[in-house]
Design a protein around this motif. Structure first.
Motif, mmCIF file in Angstrom:
data_model
loop_
_atom_site.group_PDB
_atom_site.id
_atom_site.type_symbol
_atom_site.label_atom_id
_atom_site.label_comp_id
_atom_site.label_asym_id
_atom_site.label_seq_id
_atom_site.Cartn_x
_atom_site.Cartn_y
_atom_site.Cartn_z
ATOM 1 N N GLN A 166 0.878 -1.147 -0.098
ATOM 2 C CA GLN A 166 0.046 0.043 -0.085
ATOM 3 C C GLN A 166 0.833 1.071 -0.224
ATOM 4 O OE1 GLN A 166 -2.354 0.638 3.584
ATOM 5 N NE2 GLN A 166 -4.219 1.292 2.136
ATOM 6 N N THR A 167 2.006 1.195 0.844
ATOM 7 C CA THR A 167 2.892 2.345 0.786
ATOM 8 C C THR A 167 3.519 2.629 -0.414
ATOM 9 O OG1 THR A 167 3.329 2.002 3.018
ATOM 10 C CG2 THR A 167 4.894 3.237 2.150
ATOM 11 N N GLN A 202 3.785 5.075 -6.301
ATOM 12 C CA GLN A 202 3.643 4.776 -7.644
ATOM 13 C C GLN A 202 2.495 5.883 -8.190
ATOM 14 O OE1 GLN A 202 2.761 0.664 -7.572
ATOM 15 N NE2 GLN A 202 4.768 0.005 -8.113
ATOM 16 N N GLN A 203 1.328 5.918 -7.420
ATOM 17 C CA GLN A 203 0.473 6.657 -7.761
ATOM 18 C C GLN A 203 0.748 8.150 -8.023
ATOM 19 O OE1 GLN A 203 -3.495 6.766 -5.826
ATOM 20 N NE2 GLN A 203 -4.308 6.392 -7.709
ATOM 21 N N GLN A 204 1.501 8.828 -6.766
ATOM 22 C CA GLN A 204 2.019 10.025 -7.133
ATOM 23 C C GLN A 204 2.978 10.273 -8.248
ATOM 24 O OE1 GLN A 204 3.929 11.218 -3.351
ATOM 25 N NE2 GLN A 204 5.630 12.468 -4.577
ATOM 26 N N VAL A 205 3.904 9.394 -8.578
ATOM 27 C CA VAL A 205 4.885 9.341 -9.613
ATOM 28 C C VAL A 205 4.147 9.616 -10.914
ATOM 29 C CG1 VAL A 205 6.896 8.273 -10.957
ATOM 30 C CG2 VAL A 205 6.869 8.523 -8.160
ATOM 31 N N TRP A 206 3.288 8.355 -11.340
ATOM 32 C CA TRP A 206 2.808 8.149 -12.507
ATOM 33 C C TRP A 206 1.312 8.619 -12.472
ATOM 34 C CZ3 TRP A 206 6.407 4.601 -10.548
ATOM 35 C CH2 TRP A 206 7.552 4.595 -11.485
ATOM 36 N N ARG A 237 -5.451 4.320 -10.494
ATOM 37 C CA ARG A 237 -5.590 3.087 -9.751
ATOM 38 C C ARG A 237 -4.107 2.593 -9.591
ATOM 39 N NH1 ARG A 237 -9.787 4.785 -9.201
ATOM 40 N NH2 ARG A 237 -11.947 3.570 -8.970
ATOM 41 N N VAL A 238 -3.973 1.634 -8.439
ATOM 42 C CA VAL A 238 -3.036 1.046 -8.181
ATOM 43 C C VAL A 238 -3.336 -0.308 -7.950
ATOM 44 C CG1 VAL A 238 -0.896 0.531 -6.687
ATOM 45 C CG2 VAL A 238 -1.401 2.684 -7.101
ATOM 46 N N ALA A 252 -1.988 1.499 -12.469
ATOM 47 C CA ALA A 252 -2.862 0.809 -13.487
ATOM 48 C C ALA A 252 -3.767 1.940 -14.045
ATOM 49 C CB ALA A 252 -3.643 -0.381 -12.887
ATOM 50 N N TRP A 253 -4.288 1.821 -15.233
ATOM 51 C CA TRP A 253 -5.167 2.554 -16.012
ATOM 52 C C TRP A 253 -6.495 2.132 -16.382
ATOM 53 C CZ3 TRP A 253 -0.283 3.391 -15.676
ATOM 54 C CH2 TRP A 253 0.274 4.708 -15.323
ATOM 55 N N ASP A 254 -6.514 0.542 -16.448
ATOM 56 C CA ASP A 254 -7.706 -0.194 -16.547
ATOM 57 C C ASP A 254 -7.354 -1.695 -16.576
ATOM 58 O OD1 ASP A 254 -6.238 -1.492 -19.211
ATOM 59 O OD2 ASP A 254 -6.780 0.477 -20.272
ATOM 60 N N GLU A 255 -8.582 -2.329 -16.630
ATOM 61 C CA GLU A 255 -8.279 -3.936 -16.029
ATOM 62 C C GLU A 255 -7.474 -4.626 -17.103
ATOM 63 O OE1 GLU A 255 -11.569 -5.703 -14.399
ATOM 64 O OE2 GLU A 255 -11.826 -4.310 -12.968
ATOM 65 N N GLN A 256 -7.717 -4.197 -18.428
ATOM 66 C CA GLN A 256 -7.297 -4.910 -19.667
ATOM 67 C C GLN A 256 -5.818 -4.844 -19.893
ATOM 68 O OE1 GLN A 256 -9.797 -2.627 -19.965
ATOM 69 N NE2 GLN A 256 -11.469 -4.106 -20.012
ATOM 70 N N SER A 257 -5.140 -3.852 -19.005
ATOM 71 C CA SER A 257 -3.822 -3.827 -19.038
ATOM 72 C C SER A 257 -3.042 -4.861 -17.955
ATOM 73 C CB SER A 257 -3.151 -2.459 -18.968
ATOM 74 O OG SER A 257 -3.612 -1.931 -17.814
#
Length: 148
Positions: free
Chosen positions: A65-66, A71-75, A79-80, A99-104
């Motif tokens: 989680q940390t 990661q969310q801050q950087v990119w 979602r993560v 993560a940007w979508d479930e397909q990826s």
């Protein structure tokens, strides 16, 4: 015989470490699905998550989680993702990735041709974000060192 992850943790095989504590380490994967894709691994060889003591599993999730927040801050991902598969290495590990979508979110999207300099840069971005969020005491002094 030690797993490949135990060999990375011991320094016998190089790794790009973003986190280290007494229970777990985290290092970026050499075949990322997304930039910053990180593996959270217990130091103890545990085959799968259902075999992990509850306190160890809880700790791994807390570390994931940390790292996910960093990661969310950087990119700037919406979602993560947290994935526990573990078929490729018989040593418990949590995949944490922007993560940007479930397909990826499929290992078929793993990139095996990312230049080392790009892998290093992504790991350093996670490390910098972790430090900025107050977790510097768990970021190893050197990218290739699993000790704090």
């Amino acid at each position: 015989m030690a797993t490949v992850f135990s060999q990375i943790i011991s320094g016998a095989i190089p790794g790009r470490f973003v986190w280290a504590d007494d229970v777990a380490v985290a290092f970026t994967t050499i075949a990322p699905i997304a930039d910053g894709h990180t593996l959270v691994v217990p130091r103890e060889e545990i085959v799968q998550f259902i075999d992990a003591p509850t306190d160890v599993l809880a700790h791994l999730v807390q570390v994931a989680q940390t790292i996910g927040r960093a990661q969310q801050q950087v990119w700037d991902s919406p979602r993560v993702a947290l994935v526990t598969a573990g078929f490729e290495v018989p040593h418990l590990h949590l995949h944490v990735l922007p993560a940007w979508d479930e397909q990826s979110l499929t290992f078929a999207n793993a990139r095996h041709d990312v230049p080392a300099a790009e892998l290093d840069a992504a790991a350093e971005q996670v490390r910098e974000a972790l430090r900025a969020q107050g977790h510097g005491d768990h970021v190893p002094a050197r990218l290739t060192d699993p000790a704090v």
